[in-house]
Design a protein around this motif. Structure first.
Motif, short mmCIF file in Angstrom:
data_model
loop_
_atom_site.label_atom_id
_atom_site.label_comp_id
_atom_site.label_asym_id
_atom_site.label_seq_id
_atom_site.Cartn_x
_atom_site.Cartn_y
_atom_site.Cartn_z
N SER A 141 8.53 -0.67 0.66
CA SER A 141 7.88 -0.87 -0.41
C SER A 141 6.41 0.11 -0.50
CB SER A 141 7.58 -2.53 -0.60
OG SER A 141 8.67 -2.96 -0.97
N PHE A 142 5.78 -0.30 0.86
CA PHE A 142 4.59 0.51 1.18
C PHE A 142 4.76 2.04 1.22
CE2 PHE A 142 2.07 2.62 4.42
CZ PHE A 142 0.66 2.62 4.01
N VAL A 143 5.82 2.64 1.55
CA VAL A 143 6.29 4.08 1.39
C VAL A 143 6.32 4.44 -0.16
CG1 VAL A 143 7.86 5.83 1.83
CG2 VAL A 143 7.24 4.23 3.56
N ASN A 144 7.03 3.77 -0.80
CA ASN A 144 7.13 4.08 -2.30
C ASN A 144 5.95 3.69 -3.28
OD1 ASN A 144 10.16 4.34 -1.97
ND2 ASN A 144 10.40 2.21 -2.31
N ASN A 145 5.07 2.84 -2.68
CA ASN A 145 3.64 2.61 -3.33
C ASN A 145 3.04 3.86 -3.05
OD1 ASN A 145 1.71 0.99 -4.81
ND2 ASN A 145 0.77 1.01 -2.62
N THR A 146 2.80 4.21 -1.63
CA THR A 146 2.20 5.34 -1.38
C THR A 146 2.49 6.72 -2.13
OG1 THR A 146 1.99 4.48 1.15
CG2 THR A 146 1.55 6.88 0.43
N LYS A 147 3.85 7.16 -2.52
CA LYS A 147 4.25 7.96 -3.01
C LYS A 147 3.80 7.88 -4.56
CE LYS A 147 8.73 8.86 -2.68
NZ LYS A 147 10.36 8.48 -2.63
N GLU A 148 3.81 6.72 -5.40
CA GLU A 148 3.37 6.60 -6.52
C GLU A 148 1.78 6.89 -6.79
OE1 GLU A 148 4.91 5.56 -9.43
OE2 GLU A 148 6.80 6.15 -8.29
N ILE A 149 1.05 6.27 -5.68
CA ILE A 149 -0.54 6.62 -5.56
C ILE A 149 -0.70 7.97 -5.58
CG2 ILE A 149 -2.56 6.33 -4.20
CD1 ILE A 149 -1.60 3.33 -3.90
N PHE A 150 -0.16 8.65 -4.71
CA PHE A 150 -0.32 10.41 -4.57
C PHE A 150 0.16 10.91 -5.94
CE2 PHE A 150 -0.48 9.76 0.32
CZ PHE A 150 -1.74 9.67 0.14
N ALA A 151 1.08 10.38 -6.40
CA ALA A 151 1.75 11.12 -7.69
C ALA A 151 0.99 10.74 -9.04
CB ALA A 151 3.06 10.70 -7.92
N THR A 152 0.29 9.64 -9.03
CA THR A 152 -0.37 9.25 -10.30
C THR A 152 -2.04 8.93 -10.17
OG1 THR A 152 0.23 7.20 -9.97
CG2 THR A 152 1.85 8.31 -11.04
N HIS A 153 -2.47 9.00 -9.09
CA HIS A 153 -3.79 8.52 -8.83
C HIS A 153 -4.81 9.35 -9.90
CE1 HIS A 153 -7.62 7.14 -7.08
NE2 HIS A 153 -7.83 8.78 -6.74
N GLU A 154 -4.59 10.50 -9.72
CA GLU A 154 -5.61 11.44 -10.71
C GLU A 154 -5.50 11.21 -11.96
OE1 GLU A 154 -5.44 15.27 -8.77
OE2 GLU A 154 -6.06 14.65 -6.76
N TYR A 155 -4.30 10.75 -12.37
CA TYR A 155 -4.12 10.59 -13.90
C TYR A 155 -4.81 9.65 -14.57
CZ TYR A 155 -0.38 14.34 -13.72
OH TYR A 155 0.12 15.63 -13.26
N PHE A 156 -4.65 8.31 -13.83
CA PHE A 156 -5.14 7.16 -14.28
C PHE A 156 -6.63 6.51 -13.70
CE2 PHE A 156 -2.79 5.57 -10.44
CZ PHE A 156 -3.50 4.43 -9.94
N ASN A 157 -7.04 7.38 -12.57
CA ASN A 157 -8.16 6.80 -11.80
C ASN A 157 -9.08 7.96 -11.62
OD1 ASN A 157 -9.95 4.96 -10.86
ND2 ASN A 157 -9.22 5.23 -8.61
#
Length: 238
Positions: A141-157
């Motif tokens: 879950s941590f790995v999947n969450n990490t992938k989501e953060i790196f993929a979407t962080h700059e779009y929403f934050n």
């Protein structure tokens, strides 16, 4: 609690600078360098910089410097442990640390293949222990969450980085940071390629890893470019 961690971070950084100053060949410069550079660290922290997330990076640099000059296996244990611990401590800082670790491993491979494979085994060991500690499902879950953060962080934050030498908010701070990154890279290259032995042993290689950390860490300011993130991302650079 955060102030206590900041204190630990500052003490570790001052210790790193002390160890670095010990490697200077000129006896008259050793103490002057340490006093001068430590004063800068303390002065920066009067501005309440949250440096506690840099603790793994500082420990990594201390260990790299220690290994370069002593070849003690203990430092490889610490570096290997930090490869997994740093990601749990701070995801982005852990990412920068592991990218720099890849360069360090290439360096180790070039000088001693036996030590390289020992280091790889240590890294795999600590990652295995990390998975056991948090549990396989939570780790995935941590790995999947990490992938989501790196993929979407700059779009929403994310916030657009201010243009250097402009009237954009925080442009002066960003411009200063970018200039200092370039200066750091130049100084590190000069120390590394100079025929003069300013430092003892293999310390000149340390400046390469330090410059890489400086360069990568500024990515945090590119993702979210408000004053606070630019300040924190510029801490090592200054």
């Amino acid at each position: 609690y955060i102030k206590f961690l900041n204190l630990i971070s500052n003490l570790l950084l001052i210790y790193l600078l002390y160890e670095l100053s010990k490697q200077i060949n000129e006896e008259k410069i050793k103490s002057l360098f340490f006093v001068f550079i430590s004063s800068i660290v303390l002065f920066i922290n009067l501005d309440n910089v949250y440096s506690f997330r840099d603790i793994p990076i500082t420990l990594f640099l201390i260990s790299v410097l220690g290994f370069l000059n002593t070849k003690k296996f203990l430092y490889l244990w610490i570096i290997s442990f930090l490869s997994i611990f740093s990601l749990f401590w701070s995801l982005d800082k852990g990412f920068y640390l592991n990218l720099t670790l890849l360069v360090f491993l290439i360096f180790i491979f070039s000088i001693n293949k036996k030590v390289f494979f020992k280091n790889i085994l240590l890294i795999l060991f600590f990652w295995f222990v990390g998975v056991l500690f948090v549990g396989l499902n939570d780790f995935l879950s941590f790995v999947n969450n990490t992938k989501e953060i790196f993929a979407t962080h700059e779009y929403f934050n994310g916030l657009i980085h201010p243009q250097p030498f402009s009237k954009d908010p925080n442009s002066a701070r960003a411009t200063k940071s970018l200039i200092l990154i370039i200066i750091n890279l130049i100084i590190s290259a000069l120390v590394f390629f100079s025929k003069e032995k300013y430092f003892t042993n293999n310390t000149k290689f340390f400046f390469i890893f330090f410059a890489i950390i400086n360069f990568l860490t500024y990515k945090s300011a590119l993702s979210r470019s408000d004053g606070g993130h630019i300040q924190v991302a510029s801490y090592y650079t200054i």
